[in-house]
Design an enzyme around this catalytic site. Structure first.
Site, PDB file in Angstrom:
ATOM      1  CE  LYS A  26      -3.836  -0.880   2.196  1.00  0.00           C
ATOM      2  NZ  LYS A  26      -4.457  -1.257   3.479  1.00  0.00           N
ATOM      3  NE  ARG A  96      -5.427   3.052   3.552  1.00  0.00           N
ATOM      4  CZ  ARG A  96      -5.424   3.294   2.242  1.00  0.00           C
ATOM      5  NH1 ARG A  96      -4.804   4.380   1.765  1.00  0.00           N
ATOM      6  NH2 ARG A  96      -5.990   2.458   1.407  1.00  0.00           N
ATOM      7  N   GLY A 105      -6.161 -10.802   8.183  1.00  0.00           N
ATOM      8  CA  GLY A 105      -5.657 -11.119   9.512  1.00  0.00           C
ATOM      9  C   GLY A 105      -4.929  -9.930  10.104  1.00  0.00           C
ATOM     10  CG  MET A 107      -5.596  -3.082  13.269  1.00  0.00           C
ATOM     11  SD  MET A 107      -4.868  -1.531  13.769  1.00  0.00           S
ATOM     12  CE  MET A 107      -5.129  -0.557  12.310  1.00  0.00           C
ATOM     13  NE  ARG A 346      -5.322  -4.727  -4.063  1.00  0.00           N
ATOM     14  CZ  ARG A 346      -5.939  -5.094  -2.965  1.00  0.00           C
ATOM     15  NH1 ARG A 346      -5.258  -5.369  -1.883  1.00  0.00           N
ATOM     16  NH2 ARG A 346      -7.244  -5.190  -2.924  1.00  0.00           N
ATOM     17  CG  HIS A 468     -15.775 -13.376  -0.263  1.00  0.00           C
ATOM     18  ND1 HIS A 468     -16.397 -14.588  -0.452  1.00  0.00           N
ATOM     19  CD2 HIS A 468     -14.550 -13.655   0.239  1.00  0.00           C
ATOM     20  CE1 HIS A 468     -15.588 -15.547  -0.056  1.00  0.00           C
ATOM     21  NE2 HIS A 468     -14.457 -15.010   0.365  1.00  0.00           N
ATOM     22  NE  ARG A 645      -0.049 -48.774 -20.861  1.00  0.00           N
ATOM     23  CZ  ARG A 645      -0.710 -48.204 -19.860  1.00  0.00           C
ATOM     24  NH1 ARG A 645      -0.053 -47.549 -18.924  1.00  0.00           N
ATOM     25  NH2 ARG A 645      -2.021 -48.259 -19.805  1.00  0.00           N
ATOM     26  CD  GLU A 780       4.482 -48.192 -15.527  1.00  0.00           C
ATOM     27  OE1 GLU A 780       3.426 -47.642 -15.172  1.00  0.00           O
ATOM     28  OE2 GLU A 780       4.548 -48.932 -16.519  1.00  0.00           O
ATOM     29  CB  SER A 799       7.482 -42.658 -21.457  1.00  0.00           C
ATOM     30  OG  SER A 799       6.341 -41.905 -21.115  1.00  0.00           O
ATOM     31  N   GLY A 801       5.948 -42.931 -16.143  1.00  0.00           N
ATOM     32  CA  GLY A 801       4.533 -43.109 -15.800  1.00  0.00           C
ATOM     33  C   GLY A 801       4.389 -42.688 -14.355  1.00  0.00           C
ATOM     34  CB  THR A 802       4.533 -39.347 -12.778  1.00  0.00           C
ATOM     35  OG1 THR A 802       3.610 -38.747 -13.680  1.00  0.00           O
ATOM     36  CG2 THR A 802       5.947 -39.032 -13.164  1.00  0.00           C
ATOM     37  CB  CYS A 866       2.987 -40.744 -20.646  1.00  0.00           C
ATOM     38  SG  CYS A 866       3.363 -42.316 -19.857  1.00  0.00           S
ATOM     39  CE1 TYR A 886       6.509 -37.899 -24.062  1.00  0.00           C
ATOM     40  CE2 TYR A 886       8.653 -38.210 -25.112  1.00  0.00           C
ATOM     41  CZ  TYR A 886       7.521 -38.729 -24.503  1.00  0.00           C
ATOM     42  OH  TYR A 886       7.396 -40.078 -24.329  1.00  0.00           O
TER      43      TYR A 886
HETATM   44  P1  ADP Z   1      -7.864  -2.691   3.017  1.00  0.00           P
HETATM   45  O1  ADP Z   1      -6.453  -3.150   2.948  1.00  0.00           O
HETATM   46  O2  ADP Z   1      -8.737  -3.553   3.844  1.00  0.00           O
HETATM   47  O3  ADP Z   1      -8.419  -2.361   1.684  1.00  0.00           O
HETATM   48  P2  ADP Z   1      -7.477   0.150   3.380  1.00  0.00           P
HETATM   49  O4  ADP Z   1      -6.400   0.671   4.227  1.00  0.00           O
HETATM   50  O5  ADP Z   1      -7.282   0.209   1.920  1.00  0.00           O
HETATM   51  O6  ADP Z   1      -7.820  -1.318   3.865  1.00  0.00           O
HETATM   52  O7  ADP Z   1      -8.776   0.946   3.767  1.00  0.00           O
HETATM   53  C1  ADP Z   1     -10.039   0.552   3.409  1.00  0.00           C
HETATM   54  C2  ADP Z   1     -10.860   1.714   2.939  1.00  0.00           C
HETATM   55  O8  ADP Z   1     -10.833   2.773   3.872  1.00  0.00           O
HETATM   56  C3  ADP Z   1     -10.360   2.354   1.671  1.00  0.00           C
HETATM   57  O9  ADP Z   1     -10.797   1.695   0.545  1.00  0.00           O
HETATM   58  C4  ADP Z   1     -10.961   3.731   1.752  1.00  0.00           C
HETATM   59  O10 ADP Z   1     -12.279   3.693   1.263  1.00  0.00           O
HETATM   60  C5  ADP Z   1     -10.963   4.004   3.219  1.00  0.00           C
HETATM   61  N1  ADP Z   1      -9.831   4.874   3.539  1.00  0.00           N
HETATM   62  C6  ADP Z   1      -8.585   4.543   3.916  1.00  0.00           C
HETATM   63  N2  ADP Z   1      -7.818   5.635   4.089  1.00  0.00           N
HETATM   64  C7  ADP Z   1      -8.602   6.686   3.819  1.00  0.00           C
HETATM   65  C8  ADP Z   1      -8.390   8.104   3.815  1.00  0.00           C
HETATM   66  N3  ADP Z   1      -7.204   8.646   4.112  1.00  0.00           N
HETATM   67  N4  ADP Z   1      -9.428   8.886   3.472  1.00  0.00           N
HETATM   68  C9  ADP Z   1     -10.628   8.348   3.154  1.00  0.00           C
HETATM   69  N5  ADP Z   1     -10.889   7.045   3.141  1.00  0.00           N
HETATM   70  C10 ADP Z   1      -9.892   6.209   3.470  1.00  0.00           C
HETATM   71 MG    MG Z   2      -7.714  -1.154   0.359  1.00  0.00          MG
END
Ligand code: ADP
Ligand code: MG
Ligand code: MG
Length: 907
Positions: A26, A96, A105, A107, A346, A468, A645, A780, A799, A801-802, A866, A886
């Protein structure tokens, strides 16, 4: 002294995009965007080295960290012309977490940090919007209470403590939605939230913004070692000394009213790969409202009409990001009072089908070269081009009959049909009893993954293209429709209602992942566009998919060093394999031909024979049929090598089985066999008893049959060579390779090899054609690997035969792994099922020995594989590394193996 803190803001960042290790994904993205002149709210990143220091020094910070943070903070204050904690003109931050790779996992993000009873007044005055200020404040107290002060539900079944209070206040206020709450209610919430924290945690909510900031920073670093994060790292082999970074960033507000909003997007369509921006947004919203999947956001194109300026900025930034990163990005943005801010970028996850299409498009656009295009899609993903689609006529009929009942968003392409289930657990259970299912949910969450995998396709009522369900389906390559708002699902009753129609659990339903249409009933599928073109049903110029597919495949062939062959038993399979790019046949199993038509009668007669003479008699009947089969395959392969074979399975497999059949059926079958051969049922039964084996996999099979009954192999060798001579006489090229199965010793190879060579040479001389053939063996058994040099004295090719080599090396019967392999993999005894992916360190080590010894004895030795592993990318890579000539796999996996082979040479 290390540089612990990196500043970004006002078009200049101290770090950049290459510093993922130091700044986390990030932080590196924010720095890079800042340097590109993209509007990013200013802030600073505490590096992953701070995290490492923290854990190496008894959870304390470097001495100068506080000073550096204060400097960076006043830098941000300067740019923003606001002050952190200033009641008159407050600056707020988000805190963040950000590891190198995105890591569940860790924060969660805390937004609106810096608010307290005084600054909230300042924010209200500054924005002239008290409701907004108090809404932000109550969100902050709840978020901080949850993620920093750890006030969470005590039991899984408990509701979130802050939600309980929220519902209570909403009830008192007669409010249906959060947005119905008035300022005074929000003020009350803040009070109640703080009281709850005091009551349950014994802590006064920190009013001092500096305390809030250090509390949040500490919580991020602390979360690096929480149980969930540790478990995740273990699963994905992420070293614990990588550490996480912390990003402290100026808040921008998407919840400031009707000219504000927040959204997420992709620079291209992540499901279909089209070159157009894809995304979704919500007006007047903050944070993760969009990805939560509980409120269906609006498609990004609509932003054009609401805030044309901001939309225009977003399009520019999208173009900038793509030409800079030369890959599809996913991004997060927020609009505050009409001004666009970017919050994250990203490399985006995509459907395998989209990955391949994008790679081809980007090469044409000049963003990447051929090499990068070949490397980009996961090799497995190319199989998506061969996956079935709905039959056009069947679909039209469904339209006419009014069976299209809803439309959603296309999150995963393809056509899927199955019986409706409403829980992931049902999907798993129904699949295990052989049902095809469609998983229908309001939305999905991580615990549904197994069920999603079990389903043919996934359909959700809520959530958008970044929910999700959409993300997971895309990664699994599943057909998927999300955000289908017309579905009214009642989990308790096991029904859903759509536009007046009721669909119950177990009813058939179909989803078209291209058009995002939901169709009642079962719908016939047909081969994919690529296969339709290959079979001549569809002209190539009508299919963009096909054109992209062949382009990518042609590039792969340019780069790959290993050849790709196919396992095929019939001329039809052979022809398909060639169309899919096979350069030879690595395994043609002769016993499959034994079951066709009335041949089985002659096979059985041969088995029941009392003497060699009788056996030869029966074999003579089989010979012409085998010869015809081989000639057909040789012709289909047009001079490419064909490895046949010799008979492999034990003879009792051709007779009724007492173990596998109910007594009455067994008796009936025995009688049928006896009648057909004009012998008594007792005779047949006697023979079955005599041939019975306790462990057929290691029994009287393969070359052991060839040694006991030389006339069987003699017939087969004759059929192969005579067929090849016939084809050669017609002036067609032909390249037969005779493969002897389950050889363990030099003696077996010598006896059968010499017999074969003598016979073949006699036939060729008699016919008087120029025919080259090869005699080799399937490897084999571990013993064969250890004495490969001796075997190579006679064998001209190996060849692997795994499948059997894995069984015999690991001592695991493939048919019986079900009972324990799941546990074994969960306990990491094997990283994955060794029958799916080649066990490099055990089976692979033996293969290496065989290659070395074989080539030492015979430098020109041709060596291939194979087993089923020949079509699995990770195993293909290993074969490349140990120098095989191959890999051979099933025809449909040939494109995967071609791509995997090319990627192995390029890596
Ligand atoms: P995650 O890794 O779970 O995506 P982020 O750190 O990207 O967590 O934060 C999740 C959401 O929080 C972002 O998509 C954005 O909408 C909001 N957010 C984070 N930082 C800011 C900021 N400085 N101003 C406004 N919204 C923010
Ligand atoms: Mg994010
Ligand atoms: Mg998160």
């Amino acid at each position: 002294m290390s540089k612990w803190v990196y500043f970004f803001g006002n078009g200049k960042a101290e770090g950049n995009g290459t510093q993922k290790e130091l700044l986390g994904g990030k932080g590196a993205g924010l720095a890079e965007m800042t340097n590109l002149g993209i509007p990013v709210p200013p802030g600073f990143t505490l590096t992953t080295e701070v995290c490492t220091y923290y854990y190496q020094n008894d959870q304390s910070y470097p001495k100068d960290l506080e000073k550096l943070v204060m400097e960076a903070l006043s830098g941000v204050e300067g740019i923003m012309d606001r002050k952190f904690g200033d009641p008159g003109n407050p600056l707020l931050f988000s805190v963040r977490s950000g590891a190198r790779a995105s890591m569940p996992g860790m924060m969660d993000t805390v937004l609106n940090l810096g608010l307290n009873d005084e600054t909230v007044q300042g924010l209200a005055a500054l924005t002239n919007n008290p409701r907004f200020a108090w809404d932000s404040y109550r969100r902050f107290v709840a978020m901080y209470g949850d993620v920093v002060l750890d006030l969470k539900p005590e039991k899984k079944t408990d509701d979130d403590p802050f939600d309980v209070i929220l519902d209570q206040v909403k009830g008192e206020a007669g409010a249906r939605y959060d947005t119905d709450l008035k300022t005074e209610h929000l003020q009350k919430l803040v009070k109640l939230f703080k009281a709850e924290i005091k009551k349950r945690k014994g802590i006064d909510f920190p009013e001092n913004p500096m305390d809030q900031l250090w509390g949040a920073i500490g919580a991020v670093f602390g979360s690096w070692m929480n149980d969930r994060a540790i478990a995740y790292r273990k699963l994905y082999d992420i070293p614990s000394d990588w550490g996480t970074a912390v990003n402290v960033q100026t808040m921008v507000f998407g919840n400031l009213g009707n000219t504000s909003g927040t959204g997420v997007g992709f620079t291209r369509d992540p499901a279909l790969g089209e070159n157009k921006m894809y995304g979704e947004f919500l007006m007047n919203a903050q944070g993760e409202d969009v990805v939560a999947g509980t409120r269906t956001p609006r498609p990004i194109s609509e932003l054009q009409h609401i805030l044309p300026d901001a939309y225009g900025q977003l399009v520019d930034i999208r173009n900038k990001l793509e030409s800079h990163y030369r890959d599809m990005q996913d991004f997060e943005f927020t609009i505050e009072n009409g001004k666009l801010w970017m919050l994250q970028t990203r490399t985006g996850k995509r459907h395998p089908f989209a990955a391949a299409r994008m790679a081809v498009d980007m090469e044409a656009e000049g963003l990447i070269d051929k090499k990068a295009a070949v490397l980009r899609p996961e090799a497995d993903g190319i199989a998506a081009f061969l996956a079935p689609v709905f039959d056009g006529d069947a679909k039209r009929r469904a339209v006419e009959e009014g069976r299209i009942i809803a439309k959603g968003l296309p999150a995963g392409p393809g056509g899927a049909t199955g019986r409706v289930v409403f829980t992931a657990q049902d999907a798993d259970e129904w699949r295990n009893r052989g049902e095809k299912v469609l998983l229908v949910r309001k939305f999905t969450s991580p615990e549904d993954i197994r069920g999603m995998d079990a389903a043919q396709g996934i359909l959700t009522a809520q959530g958008g293209m970044t929910s999700h369900a959409a993300l997971v389906a895309r990664q699994m390559g599943k057909v998927c429709i999300v955000g289908c708002g017309d579905l009214n699902i009642d989990y308790a009753k096991g029904v859903m209602e759509v536009g007046g129609k009721v669909i119950k659990e177990g009813d058939w339903l179909s989803i078209d992942g291209f058009s995002a249409e939901v169709i009642m009933g079962k719908l016939e599928t047909r081969p994919s566009e690529v296969l339709q073109v290959l079979s001549g049903e569809l002209p190539p110029e009508k299919s963009k998919n096909y054109q992209q597919f062949v382009k990518l495949m042609a590039w792969a062939d340019e780069f790959k060093k290993m050849q790709v062959w196919a396992n095929a038993d019939t001329p039809k399979q052979a022809a398909l394999a060639v169309k899919l790019g096979a350069q030879g046949i690595g395994l043609c199993r002769t016993e499959h031909m034994f079951f066709e038509g009335d041949r089985i009668q002659y096979v059985r007669r041969m088995i029941l024979s009392e003497s060699e003479e009788q056996r030869r008699d029966a074999l003579m009947k089989l010979a012409p049929m085998q010869k015809e089969d081989f000639a057909g395959i040789f012709k289909a392969m047009e001079g490419r090598p064909v490895t046949v074979r010799l008979l492999d399975p034990p003879l009792h497999e051709f007779l009724p089985s007492r173990e596998a059949l109910k007594p009455d059926i067994f008796n009936r079958k025995v009688k049928e066999v006896a009648d057909a051969l004009s012998v008594s049922p007792e005779e047949v039964e006697e023979r079955i008893e005599a041939l019975h084996e306790n462990n057929p996999m290691l029994g009287h099979r393969g070359c052991r049959l060839g040694i006991s009954y030389p006339e069987i192999y003699e017939m087969q060798i004759r059929a192969i060579i005579e067929a090849a001579c016939d084809v050669a006489k017609q002036g067609l090229p032909v390249k037969p390779e005779i493969m002897i199965p389950i050889v363990a010793t030099e003696g077996e190879m010598r006896i059968i090899g010499e017999q074969a060579r003598k016979l073949a040479d006699e036939i060729i001389a008699a016919v008087g054609v120029d025919l080259k053939y090869m005699i080799g063996t399937m490897i084999e058994l571990p013993r064969a690997c250890m004495v490969a040099d001796q075997i190579a004295g006679i064998a001209e090719f190996f060849s692997f035969g795994t499948n059997d080599l894995t069984q015999t090396t690991c001592g695991i019967s493939r048919d019986d792994v079900k009972g324990f392999m799941g546990t074994y993999v969960a306990k990491e005894i094997y990283p994955v099922d060794p029958f799916q992916r080649l066990d490099r360190s055990g089976v692979g080590a033996l293969m290496k020995i065989a290659v070395e010894k074989g080539r030492r004895a015979r430098p020109s030795m041709q060596i291939g594989i194979c087993g089923e592993h020949g079509g699995e990318p990770n195993s293909v890579e290993f074969c490349h590394q140990i120098g095989l000539d191959y890999v051979s796999c099933s025809p449909f996996r040939v494109p995967v193996a071609r791509l995997a082979s090319a990627q192995s040479s390029l890596r």
